[in-house]
Each structure stands twice: as C-alpha cells, then as structure tokens.
Write an enzyme that holds these catalytic residues in place. Structure first.
Site, mmCIF file in Angstrom:
data_model
loop_
_atom_site.group_PDB
_atom_site.id
_atom_site.type_symbol
_atom_site.label_atom_id
_atom_site.label_comp_id
_atom_site.label_asym_id
_atom_site.label_seq_id
_atom_site.Cartn_x
_atom_site.Cartn_y
_atom_site.Cartn_z
ATOM 1 N N GLU A 310 -8.405 29.198 15.390
ATOM 2 C CA GLU A 310 -8.919 27.826 15.232
ATOM 3 C C GLU A 310 -9.559 27.668 13.850
ATOM 4 O OE1 GLU A 310 -8.241 25.365 16.815
ATOM 5 O OE2 GLU A 310 -7.602 26.021 18.793
ATOM 6 N N ASP A 463 9.301 -12.281 -8.880
ATOM 7 C CA ASP A 463 8.135 -12.326 -7.983
ATOM 8 C C ASP A 463 7.000 -13.010 -8.732
ATOM 9 O OD1 ASP A 463 6.159 -11.943 -6.133
ATOM 10 O OD2 ASP A 463 5.909 -9.802 -6.521
ATOM 11 N N GLU A 534 11.130 -15.395 -5.334
ATOM 12 C CA GLU A 534 10.320 -15.220 -4.123
ATOM 13 C C GLU A 534 9.443 -16.443 -3.893
ATOM 14 O OE1 GLU A 534 6.672 -12.406 -2.713
ATOM 15 O OE2 GLU A 534 8.361 -11.380 -3.679
ATOM 16 N N ASP A 651 3.814 -5.158 -9.128
ATOM 17 C CA ASP A 651 4.736 -6.294 -9.182
ATOM 18 C C ASP A 651 6.104 -5.892 -9.732
ATOM 19 O OD1 ASP A 651 2.518 -8.171 -8.513
ATOM 20 O OD2 ASP A 651 1.796 -7.502 -10.464
#
Length: 674
Positions: A310, A463, A534, A651
């Site tokens: 562990e 865009d 867009e 962008d």
C-alpha cells in the site's frame, strides 16, 4: 557407556528441544549424541576420547580401558607401521593396468563439466528448490499445511509478473557469473520465451511498481513468496513495510504460521522483535516486518528484497528511508498499492508513467483506450474490448456502480475499478515526434511539378471574437487544403480588435479576406473556396462577416465561393456554422491525423497578424502542445481545451482543427452559394 536405547531416547529428546521456540542454552552439538548430558557442571568431566561427558563414566572400567588402549599418542611407530594385505588382494592389484585418457574424451568431459557446472552451483540449487516448492504449492501439494493449500491455485497475470520480478533479480545478484544461463532456465520455467530481451531486462531492474485494484490478493500473495524465500534462499534478508502496524503484524503472523506448519520439522523457526528467522546451520534467513511509522527499524539493514505494501498511503517522511536502499546494488524494491485517484496525494506513483524506463505496472478492468468512453457511460461495468477480465470472486454490475456512487460521487471509478484517470490526464495527446515532424517538414506549394497532386479546394474556418481582451480570446482563421491523403495549412491568422469603437465585423472580415486573397494569388490551381464562419457567439454578426468576405473575395478573383449553411430558428438556411457535440469528434480526429503525420504546413504559409512577431508554425505548435482533455464528472461528456493558466488562448488551434474536420466529403452537402 550408554546403551543403544538410552542413546535413542537422548537423541529424540534433543530433537524435541531443537523444535521448541526457546530451548536451553546448554544444548551441545549433535556431533557427540552418545555423550550429550544436561547435568550440572560439578558432575561434568572432559575426556580426551569422549569429550564432554558425565563424570559417572569414569566408573565404567571397560570404557576407560578401551579408550586407553586405542588412544593416539602421536608416536612415530604408529605412523610407520607396515600395513598387511592378503596375498590374493596383492596379486589382483598388481594385475590392474590403467589406459591413458584420450584428448577427445578429456575435451568431452570438460565440456560436460562446464555444462553441468550451473546445476552443481549451491545458489542455483536454492533457486531451483524454490521454484519446485512454489510449483508444488500452486498444485496443492501441501495437504498438511495451511488450510486452502491443498487446493490448486491459479495465479493472476500480475501475481506471476511479481514472482518473476522477485526471482529474476535474486538470480542475477546471487549468481552474477552464471546470470545468463540462470535467466535462460527461468525463462523456460516461466514459459515466457515469447518476450524480447528488452522486456526480460525490465525484470532485472532495481525498483518496480504494481498498481492493482482492491481485493485482488496483493498482500495474500506476498505471504507465500516470503515464506518460500526464507526456506530456500540461505542468508537472504527480506524487508516488509506496510502503511499500518496491524497490517505488518498480520503478515508477520501469517508468515510465521506458514513456516512453522510447513517446514518446521527441518528448520528452526524463530520470531523475535518483529523478525522471523530460519536457521540453515550455516547462515540465517531473516524477514523484518515494520510499519511506515517505525521506519527507523529498517535503517542499517542489508535487504536483498524490500516489499512496500500500500505504497500510496505510506507517509512521505518514510519514503526517504525506503528510497535510500536504491543506492544498494543488491536490493530490489517492489512498491505495491491499490489504484486510487481521489487525490494527488494518494496516486503519486502514477507519475512514473512518463519514466524513461518501464517500471510502472497498472492493472485495471478498463484499458486506457476505452477509459474515457467507459467513464461517460453511466451503466458500463466492463471494458468494450474485453481484453481485461475480472476474477470470478469479483462481482460488478450497474447496481454496484450506482450504489457506490450514491455513497460518494466517483467512488466506483476511484476505489473499485482502479481506473487510471490520473495517468490518462497526464498523458500527452500530441507526441513529440509528430510535433518535430510538423515543424521541420514543410511542403513547397509553389512547385509547379506538384500542382496536379494538390487539392483544388481551399477550406477556411473563421472563429470570430468580439472582444479586445487578448488574454480571453481572439479571432482565429485557418486556410487548409488537401494533398492526396494529407492536409496542408496555407494560411493562419490570429486577430485581435484594437478597440470597441471600430466595427468588429468589418475588421474581422477584412483580416480574413486579405489572407484568402493572398493564398489564392500564390496558388492559381485553387478553383473553389469553401468558408465556414462560426456563429455560436452571434449569428447575425456571423452572417454579416460572411457577406463581407464574399464581397471582398469576388471583387478580386473569379473563384467560386461557397459558405457552410445552417438552419436558423425560422428554418432558413444561413451562412454560419454552429459548433456542438462534433467538437470533441473533430479534436480526436485531428489528434489522430496529426500524430500519424497527415497534417502538414506550406513553406509559403500566409499570415499577416502572426509573422511580424513569431513563426506561424511555432506559434501554432505552442497551442497544440497545450491541448488536453478535461473530464468534468463521471457520466458526463469529456471536452478538450488548449487553454492553460497564464498562457495564450486556443483560438488558432480550434480554427485549424475545424478546418481539417470540414474537409471531409461528408460535409460537402452543407456548403452552398450564399
């Protein structure tokens, strides 16, 4: 002199004392069993022939007379006395003749001796005995031992992998001279002949990590490994560190119980100060058990094998002590833990996924290829490819998933499935090789000999952003064409408005039109222009930008101009594009194409807003490098983003992704004359 039955009883009593946890310190060696005595010192005597014996032996006159008659006084007459042989024996010995050994026979014996040298090596015999006993345990051969050992056991792949890691490293460190031959024997024994040499070398590493879902027998499998190593590997030192004291104590008791009930008849098993030791009459094999709250107990030790159970929940302060054993070339450290992705503090071992050498072994019900789709499907409990199977004692269904998530959101993926969310999130989507190839290899689109191979259609995606905040967003414009099965970037623009006083639609349209006209002028073979504007932010502004671009382009060239059309709320086709769920599909398609080398840039790339300060390709690569996947919550659709804190916006990369996405013929029907 002791009688025969008395000697047998003393021998039996002595064997019983040896098996006990604590036996009297006055026990003497078994080399003089007939004279062994446990009486007080006042009744003991030291005799030349009898050694340490009871003083009552002096009263046995025949014994004393026998010892005196055959006493060795180191006299020269005894050594020079002639030995007498029978006449027939002497004549038979005189008739014996010996032939010289031929060179071929001598060479054959030398070769045979070299081949069998490995099997005569004591260290190899220890390894072979370990393998034999472990195989016997798997086949259920220990019927009188621990409950359950009488049944045949089938190992999971990760358990076999763990066993191979242990025995390979011990073999290399124990027999370095014959390491190659030992490894060939182990490869045959484990039936892993199909592995390459590179994969075999991984087993010889000094450290390895296993991340396995819960309830799969990690700790259970460690117990027989430690037990059989203590039995067969003479002088081995094993360390076991757990995250809690009760876990280390449980493993300690189980190992001691197995050792005492399996092979205590042959060896003395001792448990003292959390250390189990087995006496091999020449050296002791030991196993120390500690918790992470008392790691000082493992300082100064000389471990050959250190098991960290562990490991995700081990105190960070304790890791300094554990990692110190990496400097010892004869120590193998194995970190074992359940996969937990709730927080970074309990999944730090997943950082080793990007290590220069393979040391991370992850076991999951879901492979990495389908992990995200598995997360998005709320009722899925198995991987779509079914390459990884769950054991028969694990029961997973949609009800278990819903119940676990009702107690704690995301508990099913984090605690039960053992997913690799953290690994997948940290995995780079774009490879270094593809980025270097994209930066270095650029096609010359002005070469007239290649005109026939270039596509005749130019795709432009725009865009728009109606803000002056350069940190928030800008207008991204990308012009893409085809070259056989590849995609060529002809132009890139990343435009920001100077102020809000100017007409944003006009400024954006002029920027895009200027780039398009320049690309068409440089490449006369382009005879069709397809543009997608867009309209998610402002549909009216998108329509106006489209009209301004068409007016500017058609006033300069006679090329055919088509726009992507989408029905508005009145079901009237308008020249704009609405980005929806297809964005994730477009990004995944771009990643696949980019990593496969299908995205290329033109040497004569046009850019009026980027070229003044940056190389447009390097500017684009910065945004591509930031591309990552974001999973909001289980059951929700994941999204992609190239925005990072304190870095440039995404962008331009979005414009390139959508431009290549719309190049597919399936979208051709949506492009029409406006």
């Amino acid at each position: 002199m002791l009688r025969g039955d008395s000697a047998a009883k003393i021998q039996e009593r002595y064997a019983e004392l040896q098996k006990r946890k604590s036996h009297p310190t006055s026990c003497i060696s078994t080399a003089f069993t007939n004279v062994a005595t446990l009486c007080r010192k006042r009744y003991q005597m030291m005799h030349p022939e009898l050694g340490l014996a009871h003083s009552c032996n002096e009263a046995f006159l025949p014994l004393m007379a026998f010892c005196g008659r055959h006493r060795d006084y180191n006299s020269p007459e005894e050594s020079q006395r002639e030995l007498l042989f029978h006449e027939r024996l002497k004549s038979a010995l005189d008739k014996l003749t010996f032939r010289p050994c031929s060179e071929e026979q001598r060479a054959s014996y030398q070769k045979l001796d070299a081949l069998t040298e490995l099997y005569r090596d004591p260290q190899f015999q220890q390894i072979n005995n370990f393998m034999t006993d472990f195989k016997k345990w798997l086949d259920g051969g220990f019927s009188t031992a621990v409950e359950g050992d009488a049944k045949a056991i089938r190992l999971e792949p990760f358990q076999k992998n763990l066993l191979i890691h242990v025995i390979f490293f011990i073999a290399v460190t124990k027999i370095p001279v014959l390491a190659n031959r030992v490894l060939q024997y182990l490869i045959h024994a484990f039936q892993i002949d199909f592995l390459s040499q590179t994969s075999i070398d991984i087993f010889k590493q000094k450290a390895t990590v296993f991340l396995v879902p819960r309830r799969h027998g990690k700790t259970w499998f460690i117990i027989p490994i430690i037990s059989f190593l203590l039995k067969h590997m003479i002088g081995i030192s094993i360390g076991y560190v757990a995250h809690q004291k009760h876990v280390s104590q449980f493993v300690l008791k189980e190992v001691e119980f197995r050792c005492r009930h399996t092979f205590a008849r042959d060896y003395v098993v001792e448990n003292k100060d959390n250390v189990i030791s087995i006496d091999h009459r020449g050296a002791k094999s030991t196993a120390l058990f500690a918790s992470c709250y008392n790691t000082n107990s493992i300082r100064g030790q000389n471990f050959h094998l250190l098991l960290v159970d562990e490991a995700h929940f081990i105190k960070k302060e304790a890791f300094n002590t554990i990692l110190g054993f990496l400097a010892q070339n004869t120590t193998k450290i194995i970190f074992i833990s359940s996969t937990n992705t709730t927080s970074d503090s309990t999944c730090f071992l997943t950082r080793l996924n990007n290590a220069p050498f393979d040391m991370l072994n992850v076991v999951s019900y879901v492979c990495e290829e389908h992990l995200h789709s598995f997360t998005e499907k709320g009722d899925a409990t198995a991987c779509p490819c079914y390459r990884l199977h769950k054991p028969t004692f694990i029961s997973l269904n949609s009800q278990v998933r819903k119940t676990a998530n009702m107690f704690m959101p995301g508990a099913f993926m984090d605690e039960i499935i053992g997913g690799t969310n953290k690994i997948s999130q940290n995995t780079v989507l774009i490879t270094d090789q593809s980025r270097e190839e994209f930066d270095i290899l650029r096609y010359s689109t002005l070469n007239t000999n290649a005109y026939d191979y270039f596509g005749k259609t130019l795709y432009v995606y725009l865009d728009p952003a109606f803000t002056t905040n350069r940190k928030a967003s800008g207008t991204g414009v990308a012009a893409v064409g085809a070259y056989r099965h590849q995609f060529l970037i002809y132009g890139l623009e990343h435009f920001f408005l100077r102020d809000l006083s100017e007409s944003s639609e006009v400024a954006i349209a002029e920027c895009a039109a200027h780039m398009i006209i320049s690309v068409l002028s440089l490449h006369p073979y382009l005879d069709e222009l397809r543009i997608a504007v867009e309209g998610n932010t402002n549909q009216a502004a998108a329509v106006r930008i489209a009209c301004l671009i068409r007016q500017s382009v058609q006033s300069s060239t006679l090329i055919r101009v088509l726009f992507y059309h989408t029905p508005d709320q009145n079901h009237i086709e308008q020249p704009f594009y609405l980005m929806g769920r297809d964005k994730a599909l477009a990004v995944e398609q771009f990643i696949s194409r980019f990593n496969s080398g299908y995205i290329k840039a033109s040497q004569e790339l046009v850019s009026y807003t980027i070229k003044l300060s940056h190389d447009p390709i390097e500017y684009l690569l910065e945004q591509i490098q930031n591309l990552h996947r974001v999973t909001l919550a289980e059951g929700t659709t994941a999204r992609y983003s190239a925005k990072r804190q304190n870095r440039i916006s995404d962008d331009l990369i979005i414009a390139v992704i959508m431009a290549t996405y719309l190049c597919d013929d399936i979208h051709a029907i949506r492009f029409r004359v406006s």
